[in-house]
Design an enzyme around this catalytic site. Structure first.
Site, short mmCIF file in Angstrom:
data_model
loop_
_atom_site.label_atom_id
_atom_site.label_comp_id
_atom_site.label_asym_id
_atom_site.label_seq_id
_atom_site.Cartn_x
_atom_site.Cartn_y
_atom_site.Cartn_z
N GLU A 176 -1.98 8.29 8.59
CA GLU A 176 -0.52 8.11 8.61
C GLU A 176 0.11 8.76 9.84
OE1 GLU A 176 1.63 6.41 6.45
OE2 GLU A 176 -0.22 5.56 5.67
N HIS B 57 -7.10 2.88 4.06
CA HIS B 57 -6.80 3.60 5.30
C HIS B 57 -8.06 3.84 6.14
CE1 HIS B 57 -2.96 4.61 3.37
NE2 HIS B 57 -2.55 5.12 4.52
N CYS C 85 -4.44 -1.39 -1.89
CA CYS C 85 -4.63 0.04 -2.06
C CYS C 85 -5.61 0.22 -3.21
CB CYS C 85 -3.27 0.67 -2.39
SG CYS C 85 -3.34 2.41 -2.81
N ASP D 95 0.87 -1.18 0.00
CA ASP D 95 0.00 0.00 0.00
C ASP D 95 0.90 1.22 0.00
OD1 ASP D 95 -2.41 1.58 0.33
OD2 ASP D 95 -1.88 1.83 2.43
N SER D 96 0.29 2.38 -0.20
CA SER D 96 1.06 3.62 -0.11
C SER D 96 1.54 3.88 1.32
CB SER D 96 0.19 4.80 -0.55
OG SER D 96 -0.94 4.90 0.30
N CYS E 141 -11.12 3.14 0.55
CA CYS E 141 -9.67 3.36 0.69
C CYS E 141 -9.26 2.55 1.89
CB CYS E 141 -9.40 4.85 0.90
SG CYS E 141 -7.71 5.22 1.46
#
Ligand code: DGL
Length: 269
Positions: free
Chosen positions: A151, A185, A73, A10-11, A183
């Site tokens: 994050e 996240h 992602c 993932d990012s 998403c």
């Protein structure tokens, strides 16, 4: 002979919401996680750049012997998965925008999708809407800034709640009874999202379905790890390993650390 690990990337931290579902379903599978934290977020980046990053990470995971790769992602899936499948022989599992279950279960005829701009820009999402959402009103909402909050480990609190309200209230006001967390996240924001959406609204996290797909594919290809396989659980980040580890140590994410063999800094390119 031991088949290699499942690679998950993932990012940033988001793909860990997929990692935990894969762990639940396949506790014996060796897993390697790659967080491209140094180049997060992917959402605002052009598709060509995301393809390049995804290609670099895939090569790196293949060098470590991965037998299957999960693109954990939505943004990278939208930008890169068809291209990755053309470039590499390994099997990929990507994120589904979950329009199908949302459209199937709505009673109001209104569904909401919260995702990054990159995800909405991809043909993948458009196709899912055309295929599965006939007769249903689809309310899309880019979640600008939410990835950054996750994050930083700011999973709740006044600023996170205010931003979530700004994004969720229009969908709720329009009568959406299904909201897709488009998403990886966003499941980490679930307590705050649930508080705002109330108990009646169904919140859809596609990660369990993705984990089931991983299990199905490993089984179909005879690639499952033996039940007595010692767990190999590694996590890598292209960013600062100390801050990655410190966000992971937050209570809400702490369960995910169990069994981590390694949190190391590494650049894929
Ligand atoms: N977890 C990624 C997704 O599912 C976040 C993308 C980003 O870095 O903006 O889309």
């Amino acid at each position: 002979m031991h088949p290699g690990p499942v690679g998950i990337f993932d990012s940033g931290l988001g793909g860990l919401s997929v990692w935990r579902e894969v762990r639940k379903l396949l506790p014996h599978e060796p897993l390697i996680y790659y967080a491209d934290s140094a180049r997060c977020p992917y959402g605002p980046r052009p598709a060509a750049e995301i393809r390049q990053f995804s290609g670099e990470i895939t090569r790196w995971l293949l060098d470590r012997g991965c037998k299957l790769i999960v693109v954990a992602c939505n943004t990278a899936t939208a930008a890169a998965i068809s291209w990755l499948r053309e470039q590499f022989e390994v099997e990929f599992v990507g994120m589904e925008p979950a329009v199908k279950p949302a459209a199937a279960h709505t009673r109001t005829g209104h569904i909401g999708i919260l995702a990054t701009r990159g995800t909405f820009g991809g043909a993948h999402f458009q196709r899912a809407v055309e295929r599965f959402a006939a007769g249903v009103e689809v309310h899309v909402q880019p979640g600008d800034g939410l990835v950054e909050l996750v994050e930083q480990g700011r999973l709740d609190g006044p600023e996170t709640e205010a931003l979530l309200r700004r994004y969720l209230e229009p969908m709720l006001g329009a009568g959406c009874d299904q909201i897709v967390l488009g998403c990886t996240h966003y499941p980490f924001l679930l307590p705050a999202i649930r508080r705002i959406a109330g108990p009646e609204v169904q919140l859809i996290d596609p990660a369990p379905a993705v984990a089931r797909r991983v299990r199905e594919l490993l089984h179909a290809r005879g690639l499952e790890a033996p039940a007595d396989a010692g767990p190999l659980l590694e996590a890598f980040t292209s960013g600062d390993p100390a801050s990655f580890a410190s966000v992971l140590s937050r209570a809400e994410l702490a369960g995910l650390r169990t069994g981590y063999a390694q949190v190391a800094g590494f650049a894929a390119n």
